[in-house]
Design an enzyme around this catalytic site. Structure first.
Site, PDB file in Angstrom:
ATOM      1  N   THR A  45       1.024  -1.322   0.341  1.00 46.53           N
ATOM      2  CA  THR A  45      -0.002  -0.048   0.280  1.00 46.53           C
ATOM      3  C   THR A  45       1.240   1.446  -0.004  1.00 46.53           C
ATOM      4  OG1 THR A  45      -0.024   0.484   2.520  1.00 46.53           O
ATOM      5  CG2 THR A  45      -2.200  -1.558   1.530  1.00 46.53           C
ATOM      6  N   ASP A  46       0.165   2.314  -0.362  1.00 47.87           N
ATOM      7  CA  ASP A  46       0.949   3.782  -0.170  1.00 47.87           C
ATOM      8  C   ASP A  46       0.137   4.405   1.026  1.00 47.87           C
ATOM      9  OD1 ASP A  46      -1.651   4.784   0.029  1.00 47.87           O
ATOM     10  OD2 ASP A  46      -2.127   5.066  -2.018  1.00 47.87           O
ATOM     11  N   ALA A  47       0.918   5.398   1.590  1.00 45.84           N
ATOM     12  CA  ALA A  47       0.549   6.395   2.858  1.00 45.84           C
ATOM     13  C   ALA A  47      -0.339   6.177   3.103  1.00 45.84           C
ATOM     14  CB  ALA A  47       1.242   7.331   2.776  1.00 45.84           C
TER      15      ALA A  47
END
Length: 137
Positions: A17-19
């Site tokens: 995932t991203d942030a």
């Protein structure tokens, strides 16, 4: 997914995932790669077969459509449908789903190449026959 399709289940981890906790777009391609690898393994064409026959598979074309995001800890199902088998390439349709919801779909063309020169080569006859039998018509 229909009985003619192959699929694997996987969980979304933090590394996917991203942030914001949403699956980073390129990771859908990684999920699809895992499903294609397991599909080939299920037909008896794992790494030992591939290496012993001096061949590799490379992605030649990808068209992917993103419909909805996957998030951290989601349980996904990644499907593979073999759409076309040619002498030296395979066309596959793949989907990533969460429950009954389709999150992404792709059409991917895989080319068979020799390991040494990375030049196109025909699929071995036994593999070609097996893949044609697994093709969805």
């Amino acid at each position: 997914m229909s009985a003619a399709e192959f699929s694997i289940k996987l969980r979304v981890y933090i590394e996917d995932t991203d942030a914001g906790g949403i699956v980073y777009y390129v990771n859908y391609l990684k999920f699809m790669e895992r499903a294609r690898t397991e599909f080939m393994r299920s037909l008896g064409y794992g790494k030992d077969y591939i290496f012993n026959h001096d061949l590799m598979f490379v992605v030649r074309d990808v068209a992917i459509h993103y419909r909805a995001p996957a998030s951290l800890d989601d349980q996904l199902e990644v499907g593979v449908t073999l759409a076309a088998v040619r002498g030296a390439s395979l066309a596959m349709r793949q989907v990533v789903c969460r429950g009954g919801e389709q999150l992404a779909s792709a059409e991917i063309t895989i080319a068979c190449v020799d390991r040494a020169g990375v030049r196109p080569r025909r699929l071995p006859k036994d593999m070609l026959d097996s893949l044609r039998a697994a093709q969805v018509h």
